[in-house]
Motif scaffolding. Structure first.
Motif, PDB file in Angstrom:
ATOM      1  N   HIS A  20       0.812  -1.204   0.000  1.00 12.31           N
ATOM      2  CA  HIS A  20       0.000   0.000   0.000  1.00 12.31           C
ATOM      3  C   HIS A  20       0.851   1.261   0.000  1.00 12.31           C
ATOM      4  CE1 HIS A  20      -3.092  -2.780   1.987  1.00 12.31           C
ATOM      5  NE2 HIS A  20      -3.199  -2.822   0.682  1.00 12.31           N
ATOM      6  N   LYS A  21       1.545   1.434  -1.075  1.00 13.32           N
ATOM      7  CA  LYS A  21       2.357   2.645  -1.222  1.00 13.32           C
ATOM      8  C   LYS A  21       1.658   3.559  -2.209  1.00 13.32           C
ATOM      9  CE  LYS A  21       6.567   0.212  -0.200  1.00 13.32           C
ATOM     10  NZ  LYS A  21       7.759  -0.413  -0.709  1.00 13.32           N
ATOM     11  N   ASN A  22       1.387   4.753  -1.766  1.00 13.03           N
ATOM     12  CA  ASN A  22       0.796   5.727  -2.666  1.00 13.03           C
ATOM     13  C   ASN A  22       1.918   6.475  -3.374  1.00 13.03           C
ATOM     14  OD1 ASN A  22      -1.900   5.206  -2.066  1.00 13.03           O
ATOM     15  ND2 ASN A  22      -1.910   6.614  -0.341  1.00 13.03           N
ATOM     16  N   PRO A  23       1.910   6.460  -4.706  1.00 14.43           N
ATOM     17  CA  PRO A  23       2.907   7.248  -5.428  1.00 14.43           C
ATOM     18  C   PRO A  23       2.723   8.732  -5.113  1.00 14.43           C
ATOM     19  CG  PRO A  23       1.700   5.782  -6.917  1.00 14.43           C
ATOM     20  CD  PRO A  23       1.006   5.740  -5.591  1.00 14.43           C
ATOM     21  N   PRO A  24       3.726   9.538  -5.407  1.00  9.05           N
ATOM     22  CA  PRO A  24       3.585  10.969  -5.119  1.00  9.05           C
ATOM     23  C   PRO A  24       2.535  11.620  -6.023  1.00  9.05           C
ATOM     24  CG  PRO A  24       5.618  10.543  -6.306  1.00  9.05           C
ATOM     25  CD  PRO A  24       5.024   9.211  -5.987  1.00  9.05           C
ATOM     26  N   VAL A  25       1.972  12.698  -5.528  1.00  6.56           N
ATOM     27  CA  VAL A  25       1.058  13.505  -6.337  1.00  6.56           C
ATOM     28  C   VAL A  25       1.923  14.325  -7.297  1.00  6.56           C
ATOM     29  CG1 VAL A  25      -0.648  15.362  -6.299  1.00  6.56           C
ATOM     30  CG2 VAL A  25      -0.670  13.592  -4.514  1.00  6.56           C
ATOM     31  N   VAL A  26       1.667  14.157  -8.590  1.00  6.76           N
ATOM     32  CA  VAL A  26       2.458  14.839  -9.614  1.00  6.76           C
ATOM     33  C   VAL A  26       1.766  16.118 -10.067  1.00  6.76           C
ATOM     34  CG1 VAL A  26       3.471  14.604 -11.918  1.00  6.76           C
ATOM     35  CG2 VAL A  26       3.437  12.637 -10.369  1.00  6.76           C
ATOM     36  N   ARG A  42     -13.939  13.025  -1.512  1.00  7.12           N
ATOM     37  CA  ARG A  42     -14.836  12.177  -0.723  1.00  7.12           C
ATOM     38  C   ARG A  42     -15.332  10.965  -1.506  1.00  7.12           C
ATOM     39  NH1 ARG A  42     -20.299  14.778   0.793  1.00  7.12           N
ATOM     40  NH2 ARG A  42     -21.462  12.910   0.264  1.00  7.12           N
ATOM     41  N   ALA A  43     -15.655  11.149  -2.777  1.00  6.31           N
ATOM     42  CA  ALA A  43     -16.298  10.086  -3.540  1.00  6.31           C
ATOM     43  C   ALA A  43     -15.369   9.347  -4.498  1.00  6.31           C
ATOM     44  CB  ALA A  43     -17.477  10.664  -4.326  1.00  6.31           C
ATOM     45  N   CYS A  44     -14.240   9.944  -4.867  1.00  8.80           N
ATOM     46  CA  CYS A  44     -13.470   9.384  -5.978  1.00  8.80           C
ATOM     47  C   CYS A  44     -11.993   9.123  -5.684  1.00  8.80           C
ATOM     48  CB  CYS A  44     -13.533  10.323  -7.187  1.00  8.80           C
ATOM     49  SG  CYS A  44     -15.185  10.863  -7.656  1.00  8.80           S
ATOM     50  N   PHE A  45     -11.399   9.854  -4.759  1.00  5.32           N
ATOM     51  CA  PHE A  45      -9.946   9.836  -4.611  1.00  5.32           C
ATOM     52  C   PHE A  45      -9.372   8.493  -4.167  1.00  5.32           C
ATOM     53  CE2 PHE A  45      -7.785  14.226  -4.418  1.00  5.32           C
ATOM     54  CZ  PHE A  45      -8.487  14.667  -5.519  1.00  5.32           C
ATOM     55  N   ASP A  46     -10.107   7.686  -3.422  1.00  7.65           N
ATOM     56  CA  ASP A  46      -9.518   6.421  -2.975  1.00  7.65           C
ATOM     57  C   ASP A  46      -9.100   5.544  -4.151  1.00  7.65           C
ATOM     58  OD1 ASP A  46      -9.346   6.779  -0.266  1.00  7.65           O
ATOM     59  OD2 ASP A  46     -11.205   5.709   0.192  1.00  7.65           O
ATOM     60  N   CYS A  47      -9.839   5.603  -5.247  1.00  7.43           N
ATOM     61  CA  CYS A  47      -9.486   4.786  -6.414  1.00  7.43           C
ATOM     62  C   CYS A  47      -8.893   5.606  -7.555  1.00  7.43           C
ATOM     63  CB  CYS A  47     -10.708   4.034  -6.937  1.00  7.43           C
ATOM     64  SG  CYS A  47     -11.310   2.775  -5.804  1.00  7.43           S
ATOM     65  N   HIS A  48      -9.152   6.909  -7.575  1.00 12.33           N
ATOM     66  CA  HIS A  48      -8.742   7.727  -8.707  1.00 12.33           C
ATOM     67  C   HIS A  48      -7.727   8.805  -8.321  1.00 12.33           C
ATOM     68  CE1 HIS A  48     -11.564   5.941 -11.525  1.00 12.33           C
ATOM     69  NE2 HIS A  48     -12.498   5.999 -10.585  1.00 12.33           N
ATOM     70  N   SER A  49      -6.833   8.469  -7.410  1.00 12.80           N
ATOM     71  CA  SER A  49      -5.748   9.391  -7.057  1.00 12.80           C
ATOM     72  C   SER A  49      -4.630   8.592  -6.407  1.00 12.80           C
ATOM     73  CB  SER A  49      -6.233  10.477  -6.092  1.00 12.80           C
ATOM     74  OG  SER A  49      -6.258  10.006  -4.763  1.00 12.80           O
ATOM     75  N   ASN A  50      -3.546   9.278  -6.137  1.00 15.12           N
ATOM     76  CA  ASN A  50      -2.437   8.665  -5.393  1.00 15.12           C
ATOM     77  C   ASN A  50      -2.556   8.966  -3.909  1.00 15.12           C
ATOM     78  OD1 ASN A  50      -1.524   7.850  -7.872  1.00 15.12           O
ATOM     79  ND2 ASN A  50       0.093   9.374  -8.017  1.00 15.12           N
ATOM     80  N   GLU A  51      -3.755   9.327  -3.472  1.00 12.16           N
ATOM     81  CA  GLU A  51      -4.019   9.641  -2.073  1.00 12.16           C
ATOM     82  C   GLU A  51      -4.989   8.626  -1.463  1.00 12.16           C
ATOM     83  OE1 GLU A  51      -4.738  13.885  -1.347  1.00 12.16           O
ATOM     84  OE2 GLU A  51      -4.128  14.213  -3.425  1.00 12.16           O
ATOM     85  N   PRO A  55      -8.042   0.914   3.826  1.00 11.04           N
ATOM     86  CA  PRO A  55      -8.746   0.428   5.011  1.00 11.04           C
ATOM     87  C   PRO A  55      -8.085  -0.826   5.570  1.00 11.04           C
ATOM     88  CG  PRO A  55      -9.950  -0.151   3.028  1.00 11.04           C
ATOM     89  CD  PRO A  55      -8.779   0.681   2.596  1.00 11.04           C
ATOM     90  N   TRP A  56      -8.433  -1.173   6.786  1.00  9.12           N
ATOM     91  CA  TRP A  56      -7.825  -2.325   7.455  1.00  9.12           C
ATOM     92  C   TRP A  56      -8.035  -3.602   6.660  1.00  9.12           C
ATOM     93  CZ3 TRP A  56     -10.938  -6.393   8.704  1.00  9.12           C
ATOM     94  CH2 TRP A  56     -12.304  -6.152   8.744  1.00  9.12           C
ATOM     95  N   TYR A  57      -9.198  -3.767   6.039  1.00  9.28           N
ATOM     96  CA  TYR A  57      -9.477  -5.012   5.322  1.00  9.28           C
ATOM     97  C   TYR A  57      -8.679  -5.134   4.028  1.00  9.28           C
ATOM     98  CZ  TYR A  57     -12.780  -1.852   3.034  1.00  9.28           C
ATOM     99  OH  TYR A  57     -13.351  -0.791   2.390  1.00  9.28           O
ATOM    100  N   ALA A  58      -7.985  -4.069   3.645  1.00 14.65           N
ATOM    101  CA  ALA A  58      -7.125  -4.141   2.463  1.00 14.65           C
ATOM    102  C   ALA A  58      -5.844  -4.915   2.760  1.00 14.65           C
ATOM    103  CB  ALA A  58      -6.791  -2.741   1.969  1.00 14.65           C
ATOM    104  N   ASN A  59      -5.702  -5.400   3.968  1.00 12.20           N
ATOM    105  CA  ASN A  59      -4.543  -6.209   4.347  1.00 12.20           C
ATOM    106  C   ASN A  59      -4.877  -7.685   4.469  1.00 12.20           C
ATOM    107  OD1 ASN A  59      -2.539  -4.088   4.737  1.00 12.20           O
ATOM    108  ND2 ASN A  59      -3.901  -3.416   6.360  1.00 12.20           N
ATOM    109  N   ILE A  60      -6.131  -8.045   4.228  1.00 13.39           N
ATOM    110  CA  ILE A  60      -6.565  -9.424   4.433  1.00 13.39           C
ATOM    111  C   ILE A  60      -7.072  -9.997   3.113  1.00 13.39           C
ATOM    112  CG2 ILE A  60      -8.167 -10.918   5.676  1.00 13.39           C
ATOM    113  CD1 ILE A  60      -8.232  -8.690   7.849  1.00 13.39           C
ATOM    114  N   ALA A  61      -6.405 -11.033   2.644  1.00 11.40           N
ATOM    115  CA  ALA A  61      -6.834 -11.697   1.406  1.00 11.40           C
ATOM    116  C   ALA A  61      -8.143 -12.427   1.687  1.00 11.40           C
ATOM    117  CB  ALA A  61      -5.764 -12.667   0.938  1.00 11.40           C
ATOM    118  N   PRO A  62      -9.024 -12.504   0.757  1.00 10.42           N
ATOM    119  CA  PRO A  62      -8.971 -12.050  -0.629  1.00 10.42           C
ATOM    120  C   PRO A  62      -9.413 -10.597  -0.819  1.00 10.42           C
ATOM    121  CG  PRO A  62     -10.962 -13.323  -0.339  1.00 10.42           C
ATOM    122  CD  PRO A  62     -10.225 -13.342   0.989  1.00 10.42           C
ATOM    123  N   MET A  63      -9.882  -9.918   0.244  1.00 10.23           N
ATOM    124  CA  MET A  63     -10.285  -8.516   0.098  1.00 10.23           C
ATOM    125  C   MET A  63      -9.136  -7.653  -0.390  1.00 10.23           C
ATOM    126  SD  MET A  63     -13.470  -7.929   0.526  1.00 10.23           S
ATOM    127  CE  MET A  63     -13.548  -6.181   0.808  1.00 10.23           C
TER     128      MET A  63
END
Length: 136
Positions: A20-26, A42-51, A55-63
């Motif tokens: 879970h490394k976010n690349p720098p904001v260019v 609020r609605a888009c940045f988690d998937c459409h940005s480097n910011e 969440p905690w469940y992003a560390n548990i497979a298969p989530m």
């Protein structure tokens, strides 16, 4: 049941989705207002940005696999943190996705109710992106 537990434990060793490394904001668009940016954040940045806020469940497979896949796909389609690469994006495309409830993704909204926008917020978001992309 024991087999399911063993399989669950074994899939935890697969590292996919846990870097879970976010690349720098260019670069970002020249937002028309702080409110437009706040709605997109609020609605888009988690998937459409480097910011991305992981969440905690992003560390548990298969989530972790599913979350990583959604973030990778989102960033490859449109990334507000590397905006100069995405000049092909236009306001009509974004408006279509938001208006037709294609974005944010339904599975994202289940776990992130704060990303659910009212109709007034959707209208404001669409107006804001139209104004943002109309700027030179």
């Amino acid at each position: 049941f024991a087999a399911a537990v063993i399989i669950f434990l074994l899939i935890q060793v697969i590292p996919l989705g846990r870097a879970h490394k976010n690349p720098p904001v260019v670069s970002e668009p020249q937002w028309d207002s702080p409110e437009t940016r706040a709605l997109f954040k609020r609605a888009c940045f988690d998937c459409h940005s480097n910011e991305t806020v992981w969440p905690w469940y992003a560390n548990i497979a298969p989530m972790s696999w599913l979350v990583q896949m959604d973030v990778n796909n989102g960033r490859s389609e449109m990334n507000f943190s590397e905006w100069e690469k995405f000049q092909r994006i236009n306001a009509e495309q974004i408006a279509y996705e938001v208006t037709n409830n294609n974005m944010p993704l339904p599975q994202y909204l289940m776990l992130h109710p704060e990303a659910r926008l009212t109709q007034a917020e959707k209208d404001q978001l669409i107006q804001g992106i139209q104004a943002t992309l109309a700027q030179p």
